[in-house]
Scaffold this motif. Structure first.
Motif, PDB file in Angstrom:
ATOM      1  N   GLY A   1       0.837  -1.132  -0.030  1.00 43.22           N
ATOM      2  CA  GLY A   1      -0.032   0.047  -0.075  1.00 43.22           C
ATOM      3  C   GLY A   1       0.879   1.422   0.034  1.00 43.22           C
ATOM      4  O   GLY A   1       1.716   1.411   0.897  1.00 43.22           O
ATOM      5  N   THR A   2       0.686   2.235  -1.247  1.00 44.09           N
ATOM      6  CA  THR A   2       1.469   3.389  -1.058  1.00 44.09           C
ATOM      7  C   THR A   2       0.473   4.325  -1.321  1.00 44.09           C
ATOM      8  O   THR A   2      -0.462   4.250  -1.724  1.00 44.09           O
ATOM      9  N   ILE A   3       0.683   5.613  -1.222  1.00 46.47           N
ATOM     10  CA  ILE A   3      -0.030   6.695  -1.206  1.00 46.47           C
ATOM     11  C   ILE A   3       0.636   7.970  -1.578  1.00 46.47           C
ATOM     12  O   ILE A   3       2.067   8.138  -1.297  1.00 46.47           O
ATOM     13  N   GLY A   4      -0.185   8.719  -2.541  1.00 46.38           N
ATOM     14  CA  GLY A   4       0.493  10.129  -2.765  1.00 46.38           C
ATOM     15  C   GLY A   4       1.600  10.096  -4.059  1.00 46.38           C
ATOM     16  O   GLY A   4       1.786   8.951  -4.499  1.00 46.38           O
ATOM     17  N   ALA A   5       2.014  11.211  -4.611  1.00 43.60           N
ATOM     18  CA  ALA A   5       2.760  11.281  -5.597  1.00 43.60           C
ATOM     19  C   ALA A   5       4.093  10.577  -5.428  1.00 43.60           C
ATOM     20  O   ALA A   5       4.728  10.155  -6.353  1.00 43.60           O
ATOM     21  N   GLY A   6       4.600  10.604  -4.174  1.00 40.95           N
ATOM     22  CA  GLY A   6       5.933  10.266  -3.935  1.00 40.95           C
ATOM     23  C   GLY A   6       5.775   8.639  -3.459  1.00 40.95           C
ATOM     24  O   GLY A   6       6.927   8.055  -3.152  1.00 40.95           O
ATOM     25  N   ALA A   7       4.853   7.991  -3.814  1.00 38.12           N
ATOM     26  CA  ALA A   7       4.508   6.471  -3.415  1.00 38.12           C
ATOM     27  C   ALA A   7       5.145   6.077  -2.114  1.00 38.12           C
ATOM     28  O   ALA A   7       5.997   5.210  -1.934  1.00 38.12           O
TER      29      ALA A   7
ATOM     30  N   THR B   1       4.966   4.606   1.511  1.00 40.03           N
ATOM     31  CA  THR B   1       4.132   3.398   1.873  1.00 40.03           C
ATOM     32  C   THR B   1       3.281   3.801   3.188  1.00 40.03           C
ATOM     33  O   THR B   1       3.485   4.775   3.748  1.00 40.03           O
ATOM     34  N   PHE B   2       2.158   3.166   3.536  1.00 41.10           N
ATOM     35  CA  PHE B   2       1.350   3.210   4.297  1.00 41.10           C
ATOM     36  C   PHE B   2       1.805   3.492   5.783  1.00 41.10           C
ATOM     37  O   PHE B   2       1.479   4.372   6.490  1.00 41.10           O
ATOM     38  N   TYR B   3       2.856   2.453   5.838  1.00 43.10           N
ATOM     39  CA  TYR B   3       3.398   2.649   7.050  1.00 43.10           C
ATOM     40  C   TYR B   3       4.299   3.888   7.435  1.00 43.10           C
ATOM     41  O   TYR B   3       4.214   4.743   8.299  1.00 43.10           O
ATOM     42  N   ASP B   4       4.999   4.419   6.329  1.00 47.25           N
ATOM     43  CA  ASP B   4       5.914   5.658   6.418  1.00 47.25           C
ATOM     44  C   ASP B   4       4.908   6.834   6.700  1.00 47.25           C
ATOM     45  O   ASP B   4       5.196   7.789   7.339  1.00 47.25           O
ATOM     46  N   HIS B   5       3.711   6.951   5.983  1.00 41.77           N
ATOM     47  CA  HIS B   5       2.742   7.900   6.125  1.00 41.77           C
ATOM     48  C   HIS B   5       2.179   7.821   7.441  1.00 41.77           C
ATOM     49  O   HIS B   5       2.392   8.797   7.999  1.00 41.77           O
ATOM     50  N   LEU B   6       2.024   6.679   8.015  1.00 47.44           N
ATOM     51  CA  LEU B   6       1.209   6.827   9.194  1.00 47.44           C
ATOM     52  C   LEU B   6       2.323   7.262  10.325  1.00 47.44           C
ATOM     53  O   LEU B   6       2.047   8.074  11.271  1.00 47.44           O
ATOM     54  N   MET B   7       3.739   6.916  10.105  1.00 47.65           N
ATOM     55  CA  MET B   7       4.474   7.102  11.157  1.00 47.65           C
ATOM     56  C   MET B   7       4.584   8.640  11.254  1.00 47.65           C
ATOM     57  O   MET B   7       4.985   9.465  12.036  1.00 47.65           O
ATOM     58  N   ARG B   8       4.829   9.282   9.791  1.00 43.93           N
ATOM     59  CA  ARG B   8       4.969  10.542   9.713  1.00 43.93           C
ATOM     60  C   ARG B   8       4.015  11.736  10.229  1.00 43.93           C
ATOM     61  O   ARG B   8       4.145  12.427  10.991  1.00 43.93           O
ATOM     62  N   VAL B   9       2.673  11.201  10.119  1.00 48.01           N
ATOM     63  CA  VAL B   9       1.469  11.924  10.514  1.00 48.01           C
ATOM     64  C   VAL B   9       1.435  11.766  11.860  1.00 48.01           C
ATOM     65  O   VAL B   9       1.004  12.522  12.797  1.00 48.01           O
ATOM     66  N   SER B  10       1.720  10.657  12.715  1.00 49.77           N
ATOM     67  CA  SER B  10       1.403  10.271  13.942  1.00 49.77           C
ATOM     68  C   SER B  10       2.456  10.947  14.721  1.00 49.77           C
ATOM     69  O   SER B  10       2.147  11.369  16.063  1.00 49.77           O
ATOM     70  N   LYS B  11       3.615  11.104  14.245  1.00 48.50           N
ATOM     71  CA  LYS B  11       4.490  11.910  14.890  1.00 48.50           C
ATOM     72  C   LYS B  11       4.124  13.164  15.923  1.00 48.50           C
ATOM     73  O   LYS B  11       4.350  13.407  16.985  1.00 48.50           O
ATOM     74  N   ASP B  12       3.327  14.128  15.388  1.00 46.00           N
ATOM     75  CA  ASP B  12       3.048  15.276  15.790  1.00 46.00           C
ATOM     76  C   ASP B  12       1.459  15.181  16.246  1.00 46.00           C
ATOM     77  O   ASP B  12       1.187  16.257  16.473  1.00 46.00           O
ATOM     78  N   ALA B  13       0.991  14.283  16.278  1.00 47.55           N
ATOM     79  CA  ALA B  13      -0.316  14.161  16.743  1.00 47.55           C
ATOM     80  C   ALA B  13      -0.473  14.099  18.194  1.00 47.55           C
ATOM     81  O   ALA B  13       0.193  13.777  19.020  1.00 47.55           O
ATOM     82  N   ALA B  14      -1.559  14.741  18.696  1.00 49.72           N
ATOM     83  CA  ALA B  14      -1.861  14.785  20.243  1.00 49.72           C
ATOM     84  C   ALA B  14      -2.484  13.499  20.529  1.00 49.72           C
ATOM     85  O   ALA B  14      -1.815  12.900  21.760  1.00 49.72           O
ATOM     86  N   ALA B  15      -3.144  12.869  19.621  1.00 50.52           N
ATOM     87  CA  ALA B  15      -3.579  11.389  20.131  1.00 50.52           C
ATOM     88  C   ALA B  15      -3.894  10.686  18.864  1.00 50.52           C
ATOM     89  O   ALA B  15      -4.387  11.353  17.785  1.00 50.52           O
ATOM     90  N   VAL B  16      -4.007   9.311  18.753  1.00 50.70           N
ATOM     91  CA  VAL B  16      -4.368   8.657  17.619  1.00 50.70           C
ATOM     92  C   VAL B  16      -5.464   7.966  17.904  1.00 50.70           C
ATOM     93  O   VAL B  16      -5.589   7.116  18.645  1.00 50.70           O
ATOM     94  N   ILE B  17      -6.486   8.024  17.021  1.00 48.31           N
ATOM     95  CA  ILE B  17      -7.726   7.333  17.101  1.00 48.31           C
ATOM     96  C   ILE B  17      -7.709   6.314  16.074  1.00 48.31           C
ATOM     97  O   ILE B  17      -8.126   6.685  14.772  1.00 48.31           O
ATOM     98  N   ALA B  18      -7.855   5.183  16.385  1.00 42.52           N
ATOM     99  CA  ALA B  18      -7.903   4.121  15.185  1.00 42.52           C
ATOM    100  C   ALA B  18      -9.415   3.792  15.455  1.00 42.52           C
ATOM    101  O   ALA B  18      -9.997   3.086  16.316  1.00 42.52           O
ATOM    102  N   VAL B  19     -10.250   4.087  14.100  1.00 42.88           N
ATOM    103  CA  VAL B  19     -11.558   3.563  13.798  1.00 42.88           C
ATOM    104  C   VAL B  19     -11.615   2.428  12.939  1.00 42.88           C
ATOM    105  O   VAL B  19     -11.058   2.336  11.983  1.00 42.88           O
ATOM    106  N   GLY B  20     -12.423   1.689  13.399  1.00 42.60           N
ATOM    107  CA  GLY B  20     -12.797   0.443  12.544  1.00 42.60           C
ATOM    108  C   GLY B  20     -12.074  -0.930  12.853  1.00 42.60           C
ATOM    109  O   GLY B  20     -10.862  -0.517  13.597  1.00 42.60           O
ATOM    110  N   SER B  21     -12.541  -1.984  12.638  1.00 42.39           N
ATOM    111  CA  SER B  21     -11.718  -3.258  12.852  1.00 42.39           C
ATOM    112  C   SER B  21     -10.185  -3.258  12.328  1.00 42.39           C
ATOM    113  O   SER B  21      -9.461  -3.770  12.824  1.00 42.39           O
TER     114      SER B  21
END
Ligand code: HEM
Ligand code: SF4
Ligand code: SF4
Lengths: 233, 410
Positions: free
Chosen positions: B179-185, B187-207
């Motif tokens: 799974g990759t995302i965006g123009a730079g391909a 990966t979902f993992y990198d994407h999540l790690m980058r965006v979660s770094k500065d989050a106040a909290a992470v809410i995982a929705v759905g199973s």
């Protein structure tokens, strides 16, 4: 002939009562447990509403025998170490003597009683270990069963106080990760373990009957009268 | 194995699943003051978007009375005493002060759908509408580099303040290339790690985002895992179910806006206010369960009489969720209400371990020995037969060649 035989006491009345309480409870646990897992008889739709608690009664019966198992398990665990009659733990610790005796008893079984080089007047190491396996299986049933049960006590309160669900969580939550991570795994393990117990029981009965026939020392009487008869040397 | 040992450690360090419904007067008095102060601060900060809550409500034909009904129900759901109702109402109005980034990973977008596709948005959905959704991969118009820029801007502007919603599992196989995302391909993992770094909290929705869900079902070809398996050192809240109930999403955000804190969680990081109770214990068919009255096949006499669905595979007895209490679509109905069993969608591994639509005792599951799938009873009877054969051979051999101690009369 009777003068050649001496009577040896093997089980106290307490142990015999526990033995039969467990045996009856086990039958009830299996019958009700299988119903809980898959209700195998149907209640008639036309039945009146007043006496319709079929599943509830089955679960009630299952839990009553669970409580009997709870209590007898504590007593048995105590007797393992502190019985004034025969402290079972002495026979299950792996000393050279116990290990040798264990294999002698196994050999006796596989040579169809052609070789019998151990003292059959008292509890032998093989049976002691075999009974220990049963007590561990029973403890496992208790822990997994109580974990399935505590799911219904979400409020953290119970008719006998808040300590009960608290204790159940502390004592049984570990069964979730150990069986695979979900409550369903606990339930699957609980059901599998029933079969291990059934197999245990089948061999246990066969072996005691076999001993009685081939040793000719009246072993089967131990669990009824508390003693067996051994030939005077 | 190490996973299981980790699991045991975690259990002993987390609180038991007890649901605390009353924490005493002084606790609530204290909390009340804290919430008041927090709401005041939020109000002074000013809104992030221009959506006005009361306007949006009336546009959707919801009057004040409906809204106040919703407020008391939500206050109760969050297990707060009635005196918190005005604060909950205020918090709902201030939802546009909560910046939210929503990531969409390996999934079916069902949770977004659940929010969007209700016929005429209910108040839960409206409240979620006015949160300041800074970035939502599925919904936004922007794409490509433009979208990426928007995401970077949002992260920069709300650093450490935004709530990160994640929908979908994270494929870890093949270096995350499933799974990759965006123009730079990315990966979902990198994407999540980058965006979660500065989050106040992470809410995982759905199973999927919570436990891997359907993508993680055996044989899990993409190596899918949930958010809590990869994101560390951040407050994580899991709102499982397939889809997650909008009421519970609102509950969590509202709780956060109101108190600035994460609600109390169970050992699977699910908020206890929603996942503290079993489906089975609040199910309207429970009386039929206890009576032993079961639907035996679809459309039979029992089904017509709303009998218990246990024999059709209902997993309500092993599933913690509040569907049986809050239901779906503003309490219109819920799965068991419409006559089919619970498939345990809010529990880990639900697809493999719960969703087989027959009682566990009848289901083909992987035997402990591996190999062909069998029901527990088939496996047990197999073992019993093997034991029986062994005993039989021994018995026959003994009868033929056994030596009886006495010799003599035999
Ligand atoms: C020791 C002998 C026992 C046997 C043979 C036994 C057997 C079973 C079986 C076959 C099931 C059905 C599982 C399924 O397929 O879903 C079951 C369920 C269950 N057992 Fe046991 N069990 C035993 C002891 C216990 C004990 C000591 C407890 C403790 C309370 C217990 C509590 C339960 C519970 C709570 C369930 C699930 C019932 C429900 O959720 O309605 N069991 N048992
Ligand atoms: S339908 Fe399911 S949740 Fe409801 S009583 Fe029956 S088994 Fe329990
Ligand atoms: S009833 Fe069960 S399967 Fe259905 S949504 Fe609720 S938890 Fe999920």
């Amino acid at each position: 002939m009777s003068s050649e035989y001496k009577q040896v006491k093997r089980m106290t009345s307490t142990s015999r009562i526990i033995h039969w309480a467990n045996a009856i409870s086990m039958i009830v646990a299996i019958i009700t447990g299988l119903y809980i897992g898959h209700p195998y008889y149907e209640t008639l739709i036309a039945d009146g509403a007043v006496d319709k608690y079929v599943m509830a009664w089955n679960r009630w019966g299952h839990f009553i025998v669970a409580i009997i198992f709870d209590v007898t398990s504590v007593v048995i665990a105590y007797l393992y170490f502190f019985s004034r009659f025969e402290k079972a733990y002495k026979k299950v610790i792996p000393t050279t003597k116990n290990i040798a005796e264990f294999f002698e008893v196994v050999l006796n079984l596989f040579t169809l009683n052609r070789r019998k080089k151990f003292d059959s007047t008292h509890m032998d190491s093989f049976n002691a270990v075999y009974f220990l396996i049963f007590h561990l299986l029973l403890a496992w049933m208790l822990f997994t069963g109580l974990q399935l049960y505590v799911g219904g006590l979400e409020s953290g309160i119970s008719s006998i106080g808040a300590w009960w669900p608290w204790l159940l969580h502390v004592a049984t939550d570990w069964t979730i990760p150990v069986t695979g991570g979900t409550i369903m795994d606990v339930r699957i393990a609980h059901h599998y373990s029933m079969w291990f117990i059934v197999i245990w029981v089948v061999f246990h009965i066969y072996y005691q009957v076999w001993r009685t026939i081939f040793w000719k020392e009246g072993d089967i009487a131990i669990v009824i009268g508390g003693s067996k008869f051994v030939k005077e040397k | 194995m190490s996973e299981r040992i980790e699991g045991v450690k975690k259990l002993f360090t987390s609180k038991s699943t007890r649901v605390e419904t009353n924490r005493g007067e002084s606790y609530y008095a204290d909390l009340f003051e804290k919430c008041q102060a927090r709401l005041k601060e939020l109000r002074e900060n000013g809104p992030i978007n221009r959506l006005d809550f009361s306007e949006v409500l009336s546009e959707n034909g919801v009057d004040r009375r409906d809204f106040m009904k919703w407020v008391s129900a939500t206050t109760a759901m969050l297990m707060l005493p009635p005196m918190f109702s005005p604060l909950v109402a205020e918090a709902a109005e201030l939802m546009n002060r909560a910046p939210v980034i929503w990531l969409e990973l390996q999934d079916c977008a069902g949770n977004s759908e659940a929010l969007l596709r209700s016929d005429g948005p209910k108040i839960d959905e409206i409240v979620l509408d006015i949160i300041s959704l800074e970035f939502h991969e599925t919904l936004q118009a922007a794409s490509g580099f433009q979208a990426e820029k928007q995401l970077d801007d949002a992260i920069e502007t709300f650093k450490g303040k935004y709530l990160l919603f994640v929908e979908g599992s994270i494929p870890m196989g093949m270096n995350g290339q499933f799974g990759t995302i965006g123009a730079g391909a990315e990966t979902f993992y990198d994407h999540l790690m980058r965006v979660s770094k500065d989050a106040a909290a992470v809410i995982a929705v759905g199973s999927c985002a919570t436990f891997g869900g359907v993508p993680a079902a055996s044989p899990n070809p993409t190596g899918a895992v949930g958010v809590m398996d990869v994101v560390k050192g951040k407050p994580i809240i899991n709102i499982p179910a397939c889809p997650a109930n909008p009421a519970n999403m609102v509950g969590v955000v509202l709780h956060y806006v109101l108190t600035g804190q994460v609600p109390e969680l169970d050992s699977l990081l699910r908020p206890k206010f929603a996942f503290g109770y079993r489906i089975h214990d609040n199910c309207e068919r429970r009386a039929h369960f206890d009576a032993g009255e079961y639907v035996e096949e679809w459309g039979d006499e029992g089904a017509k009489n709303n009998f218990c669905l246990y024999k059709m595979g209902c997993k309500g007895p092993m599933t913690f969720n509040n569907c049986s209490i809050v239901r779906y679509n503003e309490a219109v109905n819920w799965p068991i209400g419409v006559g089919r069993g619970c498939i345990g969608c809010s529990e880990p591994d639900f697809w493999d371990k719960y969703a087989y639509e027959r009682p566990m005792a009848d289901a083909k599951i992987k035997a402990p020995t591996g190999g062909v799938e069998k029901s527990v009873d088939e496996f047990g009877l197999g073992l019993l037969t093997a034991a029986g054969i062994g005993i039989g051979i021994h018995a026959v051999a003994s009868a033929v060649a056994g030596k009886k101690e006495d010799g003599g009369e035999a």
